[in-house]
Design an enzyme around this catalytic site. Structure first.
Site: not given
Length: 265
Positions: A86, A143, A226, A88
């Site tokens: 993704s 993250k 995100s 994010s």
């Protein structure tokens, strides 16, 4: 499907068959072949040396067990590859990046059950961390660590605050800035990294929260695109997978691109 579980099962099955053959089955084959064959006769089940031929499952187990064991040890305790699915973590990580994740930076953990057996280190602010999503532990997320236990975190009007202090960020005036997506350099406990803010989106607003013991607050570098701790809360320590430290390949269709290999910060 849990690949770690499949790998553990494969190692257990092949190792058990190989060990059982060494301890029991091989002797039985030799004894059976010696008592049922006339002296000097060689059959298709017997090698020229006189040793009985191994069954196919023993042959495969003996060949694959060492390979599977090495893969299990490396993947569980040393390094594991992941692919970014993704946006994010843009601009730090792009869709299609293959990252290398250290499995020992935050302590050694047993595969499948994820129990820590050796404490080596703890996540620090600024680290890029892979973890099992608290809402569905079968899914891995990646993250940046924003808050460690005891930190007070607030996010208001696209500004991050830690322990009451605004985290410094600078707008970069280069070709990466366009009409809607602004590129910033953020300074997070000595870790300099780039983030995106969407100027056309209001973005999430979050009142101050305190990170509880044994938990971490995570955010993506693409701050307005995100799904992170601002929406679903904290990551418990037992969900940690490892620390991402480098990109070793990019592949998102076409030919793999190794020129994008780099260390992360």
């Amino acid at each position: 499907m849990d690949f770690s579980l499949l790998l553990v099962v494969a190692v257990f099955v092949t190792g058990t068959i190989w060990l059982l053959d060494i301890v029991v089955l091989r002797r039985r084959r030799r004894a059976s072949a010696g008592g049922s064959r006339p002296p000097g006769e060689v059959t298709h089940d017997t090698a020229a040396s006189g040793a009985p031929k191994e069954p196919w499952y023993v042959d495969y187990s003996r060949a694959f067990f060492p390979v599977l064991l090495v893969v299990l040890v490396l993947r569980s305790f040393v390094i594991e590859p992941f692919q970014i699915p993704s946006r994010s973590m843009e601009p730090t990580l792009d869709v299609g990046d293959f990252i290398a994740v250290s499995k020992f930076s935050y302590g050694l953990r047993l595969p499948v059950i994820n129990t820590k057996i050796l404490d080596i280190g703890e996540p620090e602010r600024g680290d890029i961390m892979v973890f099992r999503f608290p809402g569905d532990p079968s899914v891995n997320y990646i993250k940046r660590v924003i808050g460690v236990p005891g930190d007070r975190i607030r996010y208001q009007d696209k500004q991050l605050y830690i322990n009451g202090q605004p985290v410094r960020k600078e707008l970069l005036d280069d070709n990466s800035v366009n009409d809607t997506q602004a590129l910033y350099r953020e300074y997070l406990k000595g870790v300099e990294h780039h983030i995106f803010n969407n100027l056309d989106a209001p973005g999430p607003q979050m009142s101050e929260v305190t990170v509880p013991p044994g938990h971490y607050f995570m955010m993506g570098d693409n701050r307005d695109d995100s799904n992170d701790s601002r929406y679903w809360g904290f990551v418990p320590e037992e969900n940690i997978v490892g620390r991402a430290f480098g990109v070793w390949m990019h592949w998102n269709g076409g030919l793999p691109d190794f020129t994008k290999a780099r260390l992360l910060h």
